[in-house]
Design an enzyme around this catalytic site. Structure first.
Site, PDB file in Angstrom:
ATOM      1  N   CYS A  19       0.669  -1.187  -0.055  1.00  0.00           N
ATOM      2  CA  CYS A  19      -0.064  -0.022  -0.120  1.00  0.00           C
ATOM      3  C   CYS A  19       1.073   1.203  -0.040  1.00  0.00           C
ATOM      4  O   CYS A  19       1.990   1.371   0.075  1.00  0.00           O
ATOM      5  CB  CYS A  19      -0.905  -0.175   1.369  1.00  0.00           C
ATOM      6  SG  CYS A  19      -1.661  -1.539   1.512  1.00  0.00           S
ATOM      7  N   ARG A  44       0.836   2.591  -5.844  1.00  0.00           N
ATOM      8  CA  ARG A  44       1.173   1.459  -4.907  1.00  0.00           C
ATOM      9  C   ARG A  44       0.139   0.541  -4.618  1.00  0.00           C
ATOM     10  O   ARG A  44       0.396  -0.506  -3.810  1.00  0.00           O
ATOM     11  CB  ARG A  44       1.993   2.220  -3.729  1.00  0.00           C
ATOM     12  CG  ARG A  44       3.240   2.724  -3.869  1.00  0.00           C
ATOM     13  CD  ARG A  44       3.496   3.416  -2.857  1.00  0.00           C
ATOM     14  NE  ARG A  44       3.996   2.334  -1.582  1.00  0.00           N
ATOM     15  CZ  ARG A  44       5.341   1.736  -1.370  1.00  0.00           C
ATOM     16  NH1 ARG A  44       6.172   2.183  -2.575  1.00  0.00           N
ATOM     17  NH2 ARG A  44       5.407   0.790  -0.828  1.00  0.00           N
ATOM     18  N   TRP A  91      -3.717  -2.089  -1.725  1.00  0.00           N
ATOM     19  CA  TRP A  91      -3.559  -2.919  -2.528  1.00  0.00           C
ATOM     20  C   TRP A  91      -3.908  -4.357  -1.888  1.00  0.00           C
ATOM     21  O   TRP A  91      -3.112  -4.499  -1.077  1.00  0.00           O
ATOM     22  CB  TRP A  91      -2.291  -2.733  -3.287  1.00  0.00           C
ATOM     23  CG  TRP A  91      -2.110  -3.640  -4.490  1.00  0.00           C
ATOM     24  CD1 TRP A  91      -2.416  -3.567  -5.734  1.00  0.00           C
ATOM     25  CD2 TRP A  91      -1.393  -5.059  -4.406  1.00  0.00           C
ATOM     26  NE1 TRP A  91      -1.949  -4.493  -6.515  1.00  0.00           N
ATOM     27  CE2 TRP A  91      -1.640  -5.629  -5.821  1.00  0.00           C
ATOM     28  CE3 TRP A  91      -1.040  -5.930  -3.232  1.00  0.00           C
ATOM     29  CZ2 TRP A  91      -1.072  -6.855  -5.900  1.00  0.00           C
ATOM     30  CZ3 TRP A  91      -0.701  -7.215  -3.608  1.00  0.00           C
ATOM     31  CH2 TRP A  91      -0.491  -7.615  -4.963  1.00  0.00           C
ATOM     32  N   ASN A 117       1.376  -0.018   5.990  1.00  0.00           N
ATOM     33  CA  ASN A 117       1.758  -0.943   5.038  1.00  0.00           C
ATOM     34  C   ASN A 117       2.619  -1.858   5.494  1.00  0.00           C
ATOM     35  O   ASN A 117       3.637  -1.786   6.026  1.00  0.00           O
ATOM     36  CB  ASN A 117       2.664   0.157   3.896  1.00  0.00           C
ATOM     37  CG  ASN A 117       3.111  -0.660   2.926  1.00  0.00           C
ATOM     38  OD1 ASN A 117       2.871  -1.730   2.213  1.00  0.00           O
ATOM     39  ND2 ASN A 117       4.272  -0.098   2.251  1.00  0.00           N
ATOM     40  N   GLY A 118       2.102  -3.248   4.941  1.00  0.00           N
ATOM     41  CA  GLY A 118       3.130  -4.274   5.489  1.00  0.00           C
ATOM     42  C   GLY A 118       2.111  -5.450   5.768  1.00  0.00           C
ATOM     43  O   GLY A 118       1.032  -5.559   5.514  1.00  0.00           O
ATOM     44  N   GLU A 493      11.118 -10.812 -21.462  1.00  0.00           N
ATOM     45  CA  GLU A 493      10.868  -9.376 -20.993  1.00  0.00           C
ATOM     46  C   GLU A 493       9.423  -9.160 -21.711  1.00  0.00           C
ATOM     47  O   GLU A 493       8.606  -8.350 -21.251  1.00  0.00           O
ATOM     48  CB  GLU A 493      11.919  -8.363 -20.944  1.00  0.00           C
ATOM     49  CG  GLU A 493      11.508  -6.883 -20.689  1.00  0.00           C
ATOM     50  CD  GLU A 493      10.824  -6.624 -19.453  1.00  0.00           C
ATOM     51  OE1 GLU A 493      10.992  -7.607 -18.297  1.00  0.00           O
ATOM     52  OE2 GLU A 493      10.450  -5.701 -19.129  1.00  0.00           O
ATOM     53  N   LYS A 497       5.773  -7.778 -20.500  1.00  0.00           N
ATOM     54  CA  LYS A 497       5.000  -6.739 -20.664  1.00  0.00           C
ATOM     55  C   LYS A 497       3.659  -6.968 -21.092  1.00  0.00           C
ATOM     56  O   LYS A 497       2.609  -6.412 -20.620  1.00  0.00           O
ATOM     57  CB  LYS A 497       5.950  -5.899 -21.707  1.00  0.00           C
ATOM     58  CG  LYS A 497       7.033  -4.967 -21.173  1.00  0.00           C
ATOM     59  CD  LYS A 497       6.989  -4.066 -20.288  1.00  0.00           C
ATOM     60  CE  LYS A 497       6.964  -4.507 -18.813  1.00  0.00           C
ATOM     61  NZ  LYS A 497       8.082  -4.802 -18.053  1.00  0.00           N
ATOM     62  N   GLU A 500       1.328  -8.387 -18.206  1.00  0.00           N
ATOM     63  CA  GLU A 500       1.248  -7.574 -17.135  1.00  0.00           C
ATOM     64  C   GLU A 500       0.202  -6.443 -17.452  1.00  0.00           C
ATOM     65  O   GLU A 500      -0.654  -6.283 -16.616  1.00  0.00           O
ATOM     66  CB  GLU A 500       2.342  -6.769 -16.688  1.00  0.00           C
ATOM     67  CG  GLU A 500       3.699  -7.470 -15.969  1.00  0.00           C
ATOM     68  CD  GLU A 500       4.665  -6.516 -15.583  1.00  0.00           C
ATOM     69  OE1 GLU A 500       5.138  -6.295 -14.662  1.00  0.00           O
ATOM     70  OE2 GLU A 500       5.070  -5.967 -16.714  1.00  0.00           O
ATOM     71  N   HIS A 516      10.324 -27.963 -28.705  1.00  0.00           N
ATOM     72  CA  HIS A 516      10.309 -29.028 -27.489  1.00  0.00           C
ATOM     73  C   HIS A 516       8.958 -29.099 -26.888  1.00  0.00           C
ATOM     74  O   HIS A 516       9.082 -29.172 -25.584  1.00  0.00           O
ATOM     75  CB  HIS A 516      11.536 -28.775 -26.762  1.00  0.00           C
ATOM     76  CG  HIS A 516      12.824 -29.012 -27.460  1.00  0.00           C
ATOM     77  ND1 HIS A 516      13.218 -30.297 -28.396  1.00  0.00           N
ATOM     78  CD2 HIS A 516      13.775 -28.086 -27.955  1.00  0.00           C
ATOM     79  CE1 HIS A 516      14.454 -30.083 -28.792  1.00  0.00           C
ATOM     80  NE2 HIS A 516      14.890 -28.936 -28.764  1.00  0.00           N
ATOM     81  N   LYS A 609       3.777  -1.947  -7.657  1.00  0.00           N
ATOM     82  CA  LYS A 609       4.970  -1.577  -8.166  1.00  0.00           C
ATOM     83  C   LYS A 609       6.203  -2.161  -7.242  1.00  0.00           C
ATOM     84  O   LYS A 609       7.151  -2.519  -7.796  1.00  0.00           O
ATOM     85  CB  LYS A 609       5.057   0.043  -8.132  1.00  0.00           C
ATOM     86  CG  LYS A 609       6.391   0.558  -8.555  1.00  0.00           C
ATOM     87  CD  LYS A 609       6.285   0.513 -10.033  1.00  0.00           C
ATOM     88  CE  LYS A 609       7.592   1.354 -10.697  1.00  0.00           C
ATOM     89  NZ  LYS A 609       7.904   0.604 -11.915  1.00  0.00           N
TER      90      LYS A 609
HETATM   91  C1  G6P Z   1       7.020  -5.860  -9.279  1.00  0.00           C
HETATM   92  C2  G6P Z   1       6.744  -4.889 -10.463  1.00  0.00           C
HETATM   93  C3  G6P Z   1       7.737  -5.344 -11.684  1.00  0.00           C
HETATM   94  C4  G6P Z   1       8.844  -5.512 -11.183  1.00  0.00           C
HETATM   95  C5  G6P Z   1       9.369  -6.292  -9.917  1.00  0.00           C
HETATM   96  C6  G6P Z   1      10.613  -5.977  -9.642  1.00  0.00           C
HETATM   97  O1  G6P Z   1       6.633  -7.266  -9.424  1.00  0.00           O
HETATM   98  O2  G6P Z   1       5.245  -5.148 -10.555  1.00  0.00           O
HETATM   99  O3  G6P Z   1       7.364  -4.621 -12.663  1.00  0.00           O
HETATM  100  O4  G6P Z   1      10.008  -5.644 -12.280  1.00  0.00           O
HETATM  101  O5  G6P Z   1       8.405  -5.773  -8.802  1.00  0.00           O
HETATM  102  O6  G6P Z   1      10.895  -4.774  -8.994  1.00  0.00           O
HETATM  103  P1  G6P Z   1      12.229  -4.042  -8.640  1.00  0.00           P
HETATM  104  O7  G6P Z   1      11.859  -2.735  -8.072  1.00  0.00           O
HETATM  105  O8  G6P Z   1      12.982  -4.872  -7.609  1.00  0.00           O
HETATM  106  O9  G6P Z   1      12.937  -3.595 -10.042  1.00  0.00           O
END
Ligand code: G6P
Length: 614
Positions: A19, A44, A91, A117-118, A493, A497, A500, A516, A609
């Site tokens: 959060c 967040r 969140w 938060n936690g 990657e 994207k 997500e 395979h 995030k």
């Molecule tokens: C979360 C985010 C990702 C990010 C990952 C690692 O899962 O949604 O987008 O790549 O954390 O985050 P960091 O801040 O350690 O790069």
């Protein structure tokens, strides 16, 4: 079925939070300031939002489910009076998104409000204890035990607020960043363990903030103090004694040596400005962030290079996108520096404990510097005496304080949940270190700067051209991405994207691997993105051909068109900097896919995030 429901109910009651919290004490109307601040933290968490302010001797609380702007329309946060208060954006991973579960949470007597938060891991035990003492609970959250424990210590043990908060937090197992507002006091308390918390200082206006992240209060102040784990701050905002910081286990001795840091991010950097979404803004910012990332102090580059060269065993660790940057780097270290580096998902790092020595180097790569899995990996490394280097974007983050050396990505705040600009900065920095480890720093720089010359055009062309492609493909259920060598991590990657932000299933493969097993899933019209680099051209084109022969729709990303492609996205060759250019169109395609499917790219469902839980 009954068993299944039982399990779900159990998970629901242990809702996981990531959060945003913010507290304010100053001269302005707290609700107006807090509303602006919490909007800056909405990335967040965006399930629900709430606020508490204190006016004379009363607490005023409003909260509800939904995004901040929606909730504000019904709750009218700015009607709350007072110059002190706190706000929260929540969140939750599953269920429990209700008004009652939204923060702030109040003690039974209504005198203590807490935003958190936690996770309070032992909340069930604490709840039982409090229930026996006659306390009642309104929500299913773990957080509600905190204000009630504080009330318990104030009423039953006749403690003052400060001691009551200390004793309550001492009983908590798990992680917390909290702001506590009391009806009886004109000051607020902020404390942390395992979740980020930073104080914002506006000395001129005599106003003070405590927030999960700097962008919260950037429009009000730039001087900050990063709280460390197990620290507690009392914010009075008196001109002669504005705040005091203590260790949580010692409230008698003020910590005098907390450094005030000046943040050089601009307010505009943390705002959407003319862009419709932060994702689009941050994709576009790559026109300059990659260049900025490699403008590093020469001594620092030399120090990191020496650490890599002198290490007996190098581990690169990261999560999500940052992990993919590590995978990409391992190829360049192998080709250019002729050096084997281990790449490990941070959450799996403990399995490598037996190979850690004091000569081992662990390079932790992260945008936020707050990802719990990564911090755990670094703590494991430190416990074995390893040397540690952070490659990170957020100054003052926990990671920077844990590691021996930090290299800042200097990409500016990345607000969108999806990592875009931080990924290409990580790629550039890691490439630079691979080249410097080979004694070819200038060559590395040249390759990156050459690639940078094409970033503008690749972004502008993709923005213009890929919208119709996304509109054509947005109803597809699967995307496959293939690449070889350096283009393989780009496939991983790229798939991340697409998943997500558009929620379309996507998987990245090393080109030869598809046959395979997964090729069984290819049927007429299934999109397959083939990432073609000069050195892998022949091999990856034959893999693309295999997919096409089974009806796949081939989208080629590469230097030259080919008859195998049903759609072609041209990207100039950039040698070892290929991954920097190749990912840009995929980021943009993912963005357009989200829009075509009616989703808000800045608020992907179920994601956060900074993942500050394990
Ligand atoms: C979360 C985010 C990702 C990010 C990952 C690692 O899962 O949604 O987008 O790549 O954390 O985050 P960091 O801040 O350690 O790069």
């Amino acid at each position: 079925m009954g068993g299944l429901w039982l399990v779900i109910a159990n998970i629901e009651s242990k809702v996981i939070f990531m959060c945003g919290i913010v507290g304010y004490k100053g001269k302005r109307k707290a609700s107006e300031v807090l509303l602006r601040c919490i909007k800056n933290l909405e990335y967040r968490g965006y399930d629900s939002v709430g606020m508490v302010t204190k006016d004379d001797k009363s607490l005023h609380v409003r909260k509800n489910v939904g995004k901040i702007d929606e909730v504000d329309k019904t709750e009218h946060f700015e009607q709350l009076n007072g110059n002190i208060g706190a706000a929260h954006s929540r969140w939750a991973t599953h269920g429990g998104v209700t008004k009652l579960n939204a923060h702030p949470h109040l003690s039974n007597d209504g005198k203590i409000a807490v935003v958190h938060n936690g996770i309070v891991e032992n909340y069930q035990e604490l709840k039982e204890f409090l229930k026996k003492e006659g306390f009642e609970f309104k929500s299913q959250t773990d957080t509600e035990v905190i204000p009630n424990l504080i009330e318990y210590y104030i009423i039953k043990e006749r403690n003052g607020l400060k001691d009551a908060v200390q004793k309550s937090l001492a009983r908590i197992e798990g992680s917390f960043a909290v702001v506590v507002i009391s009806q009886e006091e004109d000051w607020m308390i902020a404390a942390r363990r395992g979740s980020p918390l930073v104080l914002g200082i506006n000395k001129k206006e005599n106003e003070y903030f405590a927030a999960s992240d700097v962008p919260a209060f950037l429009e009000y102040c730039r001087d900050v103090i990063y709280l460390d784990d197990d620290e507690l701050a009392i914010v009075y905002s008196n001109s002669n004694n504005p705040y005091e910081i203590f260790r949580l286990n010692d409230l008698t001795n003020i910590i005098s040596k907390k450094e005030i840091k000046r943040i050089d991010w601009s307010v505009d950097q943390a705002k959407k400005g003319k862009y419709s979404h932060f994702m689009l803004k941050e994709i576009t910012e790559q026109k300059y962030t990659i260049r900025t990332a490699i403008e590093q102090d020469h001594e620092l580059i030399a120090k990191v290079t020496a650490a890599i060269k002198n290490a007996h065993g190098v581990f690169f660790v990261g999560c999500g996108t940052s992990y993919h940057a590590c995978v990409s780097a391992s190829y360049i270290f192998a080709h250019v520096a002729k050096r084997h580096v281990n790449v490990v998902l941070a959450s799996e790092f403990r399995n490598h404990e037996n190979f850690l020595k004091k000569e081992t180097l662990v390079v932790a790569v992260s945008q936020s510097g707050e990802t719990a899995d990564l911090l755990d990996a670094v703590k494991t490394a430190k416990a074995h005496g390893c040397k540690t280097i952070a490659i990170v974007n957020v100054m003052g983050s926990t990671l920077t304080r844990l590691c021996d050396t930090s290299v800042m990505m200097n990409s500016g705040p990345e607000i969108c949940v999806l990592s875009t600009k931080s990924y290409t900065s990580q790629l550039a920095l890691l490439l630079l270190f691979a080249y410097s480890s080979a004694g070819r720093l200038e060559d590395g720089k040249k390759i990156i700067l050459e690639a940078c010359k094409h970033v503008d055009k690749v972004i502008d062309d993709s923005l213009e051209k890929l919208k119709p492609l996304a509109e054509k493909l947005h109803k597809q259920h699967d995307f496959f991405l293939i690449g070889r060598d350096l283009a393989y991590p780009s496939a991983l990657e790229g798939a991340l994207k697409i998943k997500e932000v558009s929620y379309i299933h996507a998987e990245g493969f090393a080109g030869a691997e598809l046959k395979h097993g997964t090729i069984a899933l290819i049927e007429k019209g299934v999109p397959c993105i083939a990432i073609v680099t000069k050195s892998t051209e022949k091999m990856i084109l034959s893999n693309a051909m295999e997919v096409k022969a089974r009806g796949g729709f081939i989208i080629g990303i590469g230097n030259e068109p080919n008859e195998v492609f049903d759609y072609f996205i041209q990207v100039p060759a950039a040698s070892d900097a290929d991954p920097i250019l190749m990912i840009l169109p995929i980021q943009i395609l993912a963005y357009h896919l989200a829009l075509a499917r009616g989703f808000d790219p800045d608020f992907p469902k179920n994601l956060a995030k900074s993942v500050t839980v394990r």
